[in-house]
Write a protein that holds these residues in place. Structure first.
Motif, mmCIF file in Angstrom:
data_model
loop_
_atom_site.group_PDB
_atom_site.id
_atom_site.type_symbol
_atom_site.label_atom_id
_atom_site.label_comp_id
_atom_site.label_asym_id
_atom_site.label_seq_id
_atom_site.Cartn_x
_atom_site.Cartn_y
_atom_site.Cartn_z
ATOM 1 N N ASP A 541 37.500 64.109 56.755
ATOM 2 C CA ASP A 541 36.406 63.312 57.787
ATOM 3 C C ASP A 541 35.837 62.029 57.315
ATOM 4 N N ARG A 542 35.761 62.121 55.973
ATOM 5 C CA ARG A 542 35.069 60.687 55.381
ATOM 6 C C ARG A 542 36.033 59.749 55.482
ATOM 7 N N VAL A 543 37.528 59.811 55.774
ATOM 8 C CA VAL A 543 38.158 58.637 55.999
ATOM 9 C C VAL A 543 38.232 58.287 57.473
ATOM 10 N N ILE A 544 38.296 59.427 58.154
ATOM 11 C CA ILE A 544 38.127 59.174 59.689
ATOM 12 C C ILE A 544 37.002 58.529 60.059
ATOM 13 N N ASP A 545 35.974 58.587 59.533
ATOM 14 C CA ASP A 545 34.482 57.875 59.802
ATOM 15 C C ASP A 545 34.843 56.611 59.601
ATOM 16 N N PHE A 546 35.670 55.884 58.796
ATOM 17 C CA PHE A 546 35.897 54.525 58.958
ATOM 18 C C PHE A 546 36.709 54.068 60.050
ATOM 19 N N ILE A 547 37.438 54.867 60.569
ATOM 20 C CA ILE A 547 38.432 54.574 61.790
ATOM 21 C C ILE A 547 37.172 54.451 63.043
ATOM 22 N N ARG A 548 36.316 55.343 63.242
ATOM 23 C CA ARG A 548 35.420 55.733 64.195
ATOM 24 C C ARG A 548 34.352 54.406 63.940
ATOM 25 N N THR A 549 34.049 53.883 63.086
ATOM 26 C CA THR A 549 33.061 52.936 62.919
ATOM 27 C C THR A 549 33.303 51.453 62.467
ATOM 28 N N HIS A 550 34.679 51.101 62.244
ATOM 29 C CA HIS A 550 35.157 49.824 61.855
ATOM 30 C C HIS A 550 34.820 48.792 62.816
ATOM 31 N N HIS A 551 34.487 49.151 64.071
ATOM 32 C CA HIS A 551 34.186 48.278 65.140
ATOM 33 C C HIS A 551 32.656 48.444 65.814
ATOM 34 N N GLY A 552 32.272 49.441 65.335
ATOM 35 C CA GLY A 552 30.866 50.013 65.759
ATOM 36 C C GLY A 552 30.634 49.905 67.263
ATOM 37 N N THR A 553 29.801 49.358 67.706
ATOM 38 C CA THR A 553 29.610 49.220 69.300
ATOM 39 C C THR A 553 29.771 47.619 69.889
ATOM 40 N N SER A 554 30.430 47.048 68.890
ATOM 41 C CA SER A 554 30.758 45.551 69.222
ATOM 42 C C SER A 554 31.335 45.312 70.615
ATOM 43 N N VAL A 555 31.643 44.120 71.041
ATOM 44 C CA VAL A 555 32.189 43.794 72.208
ATOM 45 C C VAL A 555 33.849 43.037 71.934
ATOM 46 N N ASN A 572 30.291 43.724 83.541
ATOM 47 C CA ASN A 572 30.034 45.204 82.899
ATOM 48 C C ASN A 572 30.221 45.211 81.370
ATOM 49 N N LYS A 573 29.401 44.776 80.480
ATOM 50 C CA LYS A 573 29.623 44.655 79.252
ATOM 51 C C LYS A 573 30.022 46.106 78.598
ATOM 52 N N HIS A 574 29.541 47.056 79.138
ATOM 53 C CA HIS A 574 30.026 48.426 78.665
ATOM 54 C C HIS A 574 31.594 48.671 78.658
ATOM 55 N N ASP A 575 32.171 47.997 79.754
ATOM 56 C CA ASP A 575 33.754 48.347 79.652
ATOM 57 C C ASP A 575 34.559 47.463 78.754
ATOM 58 N N TYR A 576 33.746 46.546 78.059
ATOM 59 C CA TYR A 576 34.283 45.705 76.934
ATOM 60 C C TYR A 576 34.003 45.953 75.541
ATOM 61 N N SER A 577 32.941 47.231 75.556
ATOM 62 C CA SER A 577 32.369 47.615 74.404
ATOM 63 C C SER A 577 33.276 48.920 73.501
ATOM 64 N N TYR A 578 33.345 48.735 72.331
ATOM 65 C CA TYR A 578 33.738 49.801 71.569
ATOM 66 C C TYR A 578 32.697 50.910 71.634
ATOM 67 N N PRO A 579 33.378 52.263 71.714
ATOM 68 C CA PRO A 579 32.501 53.303 71.693
ATOM 69 C C PRO A 579 31.641 53.794 70.549
ATOM 70 N N GLY A 580 31.630 53.042 69.508
ATOM 71 C CA GLY A 580 30.892 53.622 68.212
ATOM 72 C C GLY A 580 31.580 54.772 67.778
ATOM 73 N N PRO A 581 30.725 55.366 66.692
ATOM 74 C CA PRO A 581 29.235 54.998 66.434
ATOM 75 C C PRO A 581 29.187 53.697 65.436
ATOM 76 N N LYS A 582 28.033 53.063 65.073
ATOM 77 C CA LYS A 582 27.940 52.128 64.303
ATOM 78 C C LYS A 582 27.959 52.900 63.084
ATOM 79 N N PRO A 583 28.307 51.877 62.021
ATOM 80 C CA PRO A 583 28.308 52.080 60.527
ATOM 81 C C PRO A 583 27.218 53.021 60.013
#
Length: 662
Positions: A541-555, A572-583
């Motif tokens: 999970d500690r490694v998967i956390d990097f996959i989840r967060t490396h783009h955060g909620t950026s566009v 609609n900005k939401h359609d072009y944003s990563y799901p997150g979470p933030k780091p």
């Protein structure tokens, strides 16, 4: 609460003497009066001496065979005429006969022994015929078979019958038979009865009697009286009400200690606090150490220092961090103070050893580091114990060198931490630096698949890993963890590699045939795809956390701005944003910065130091403005240090030289 009850169950269920004292040291508390009547117990040395005295003076019991004497006497009467004929002078014949009778009476006065015994000649002896006592004498009065020839010779010489000595000796050699058998069982029983009757006390102290005054030196009888009071206080029988009060008191203290640990986790390690598996793991290890220590104390407290307590901070440091490891170690040692003898000395040694463990052990996956640290820990144990002993005894004459061997064994047992960490990884699903080292090998199945399917992404991941590792080392983050996270952060791109520019070697852009929204969706989905691939391949999970967060909620800014220009209206900005979470940690925040900088650096044309500096500043400042690092425990100072490292590394990558003035 289950940990609290289990620990309390292991604790001694008696009162604890509330005063601390040392032999030869002044009494630090107020004047002490006897709280109740109690006996003054003899010291172990006194008991041992008394047992030795009883053993040396113990009576020996022998069983007499009364028939033997009459048989020997009758045999003498029948054999004597055969050995000595009537041809010898009548006077000598009669004297020889009388002397023989006297010798037989002398030999069997107390008895003849069956075999040789190594008893002291002055030992008391009781000769029994059945249950009746026949003689009470000394062991020296009993005759051994090897003494018979000398006794016969002495009698012959005394009577002036030396010419008949050989015949006489021959006669008695065939004649004499032992009639005493050693009764070992009765002797041992009598000795044990006497030992059992030993009084373990000498005198008593009445209630309200002054035992010792403040400042008085604790020595001699004072020390023995205090020891007796302490022993009496801790071993007296407790009523059910007292027993319940003790349980309640122990429960409160243990709960308080573990509550401090929980508060520490909640305030400084919220990610651990919210993970039930990790909290269970921490409490399980604390209980395990207390259980092992209790078993050793109950078996023999002299082996107390063989228990490798320092495994605890090592394990916690491997899976969490140094601060949590030290805090948990101190809490555990404080709890062990209720169980072990000489609790202050024990706690001092173990806390110091724990601190040394945390300070010296780094990069646990390097075997040499662990061996060096274990050597240092063992040395600290030996030095601290030696100092305590000299303080207590004032000299080293009576030091038990055997104890140093227990410290060496403790050090060797600490090396067991490596297989223990591996077992914990499998049982609790945790990940240590040792596993991270294995995952960082680029020959692993998953990274090989990435290099084959998406070579550009693989190369990008290697570059990001190098940048991130350098930044982590600069600010004291977990460099091994962030390197592994960087290597695997883009594995989701394997699903659709041609839609990412680093893998487009033919010059054809697959996005040309898609709408901006569809393109953005494919780009964004590489995060979700990466998580699925990681879980399928059992990445921690500690490694998967990097996959989840490396783009955060950026566009996905390129397609977002392209759509905005195309439609000439708000999208609609939401359609072009990563799901997150933030780091949410330093490591994941560093990866986001390094990933963005490395990817965007490919677009730099004719890079210079000035361009690179502005480029790095713009990217990271934009991430700060978007509050991508809001949940990460990273400071502005650390971010500035990361910027400097990235600028220097990019300059090295582009082989920039110092610009000299014209």
């Amino acid at each position: 609460m289950s940990t609290v009850f289990l620990i309390v169950y292991l604790f001694p269920k008696s009162g604890k003497f509330k005063y601390n004292f040392e032999k030869g040291k002044p009494w630090q508390s107020e004047n002490l009066y006897a709280p109740f009547d109690f006996a003054i117990k003899k010291s172990n040395e006194e008991i041992t001496q008394e047992k030795e005295r009883i053993s040396s003076n113990a009576v020996l019991y022998f069983n007499l065979d009364s028939i033997i004497y009459n048989g020997v006497d009758n045999l003498f009467d029948s054999k004597f005429p055969e050995v000595f004929k009537d041809t010898i002078p009548k006077q000598d014949y009669e004297q020889l006969y009388i002397t023989g009778k006297e010798i037989i009476d002398e030999l069997y006065l107390f008895g003849v022994l069956e075999e040789e015994y190594n008893f002291n000649k002055d030992k008391s002896v009781v000769v029994l015929n059945g249950r009746k006592t026949i003689h009470k004498t000394l062991f020296s009065n009993l005759v051994e078979l090897n003494e018979v020839p000398s006794m016969v010779s002495a009698s012959i010489l005394e009577k002036g019958l030396e010419p008949y000595k050989t015949s006489y000796l021959s006669l008695f050699f065939d004649l004499v038979q032992p009639n005493l058998v050693f009764n070992k069982s009765l002797t041992d029983k009598a000795l044990q009865d006497e030992i059992n009757n030993i009084s373990y006390s000498r005198g008593s102290v009445k209630r309200e009697t002054l035992i010792i005054s403040k400042g008085e030196i604790v020595e001699g009888d004072k020390f023995q009286i205090l020891q007796s009071l302490k022993s009496e206080y801790e071993s007296q029988l407790w009523s059910e009400a007292n027993y319940n009060w003790i349980l309640i008191a122990y429960t409160l203290l243990v709960s308080l200690a573990l509550l401090m640990l929980l508060l520490f986790l909640r305030k400084y390690r919220i990610d651990v606090f919210e993970n039930n598996t990790k909290v269970t793991f921490i409490f399980f290890n604390i209980f395990l150490i207390i259980l092992i220590t209790t078993l050793v104390v109950n078996y023999n407290s002299k082996y107390i220092y063989v228990v490798p307590i320092c495994i605890l901070p090592l394990v916690f440091k491997a899976f969490f961090d140094a601060r949590l490891g030290l805090f948990a170690h101190v809490i555990t040692v404080l709890l062990l103070g209720f169980i072990v003898p000489n609790s202050y000395e024990y706690m001092f040694l173990q806390i110091i050893a724990g601190i040394v463990t945390i300070l010296t052990v780094s990069e646990l996956y390097k075997r040499a580091n662990l061996f060096i640290s274990v050597g240092q820990i063992t040395l600290i144990y030996i030095v601290a114990y030696f100092a305590f002993f000299v303080i207590h005894e004032g000299s080293i004459e009576t030091i038990e060198w055997e104890t140093f061997m227990w410290f060496v064994l403790c050090g060797l047992a600490t090396l067991f931490v490596q297989p223990l960490i591996y077992a914990y990884e499998k049982l609790f699903g945790l990940v240590s630096d040792v596993s991270l080292l294995e995952l960082s090998d680029t020959n692993t199945k998953l990274l090989k698949e990435l290099s084959n399917k998406a070579p550009g992404t693989f190369h990008h991941s290697l570059n990001v890993a190098n940048l991130a590792e350098a930044c982590a080392n600069e600010i004291g983050a977990n460099a091994m963890l962030i390197r592994v996270g960087a290597l695997y952060h883009d594995i989701g791109k394997m699903k659709n590699p041609v839609y990412f520019t680093e893998n487009q070697s033919t010059g054809i852009n697959a996005h040309d045939e898609l709408s901006s929204k569809e393109s953005a969706k494919i780009i964004i989905e590489h995060v979700i795809d990466g998580i699925e691939i990681a879980k399928k391949n059992n990445l921690p999970d500690r490694v998967i956390d990097f996959i989840r967060t490396h783009h955060g909620t950026s566009v996905v800014y390129y397609f977002y701005s392209k759509e905005m220009k195309l439609l000439d209206k708000k999208v609609n900005k939401h359609d072009y944003s990563y799901p997150g979470p933030k780091p949410f940690s330093k490591e994941t925040a560093i990866l986001m910065m390094c990933d963005s900088v490395e990817a965007a650096s490919k677009s730099l044309k004719e890079p210079t130091s000035t361009k690179i500096d502005a480029f790095v500043e713009n990217i990271i400042n934009k991430q700060i403005e978007e509050e991508q690092f809001l949940n990460a425990n990273i400071t502005f100072k650390e971010i500035e240090s990361i910027k400097k490292i990235l600028k220097r590394k990019l300059a090295n990558i582009y082989h920039l030289r110092i610009e000299y003035p014209e």
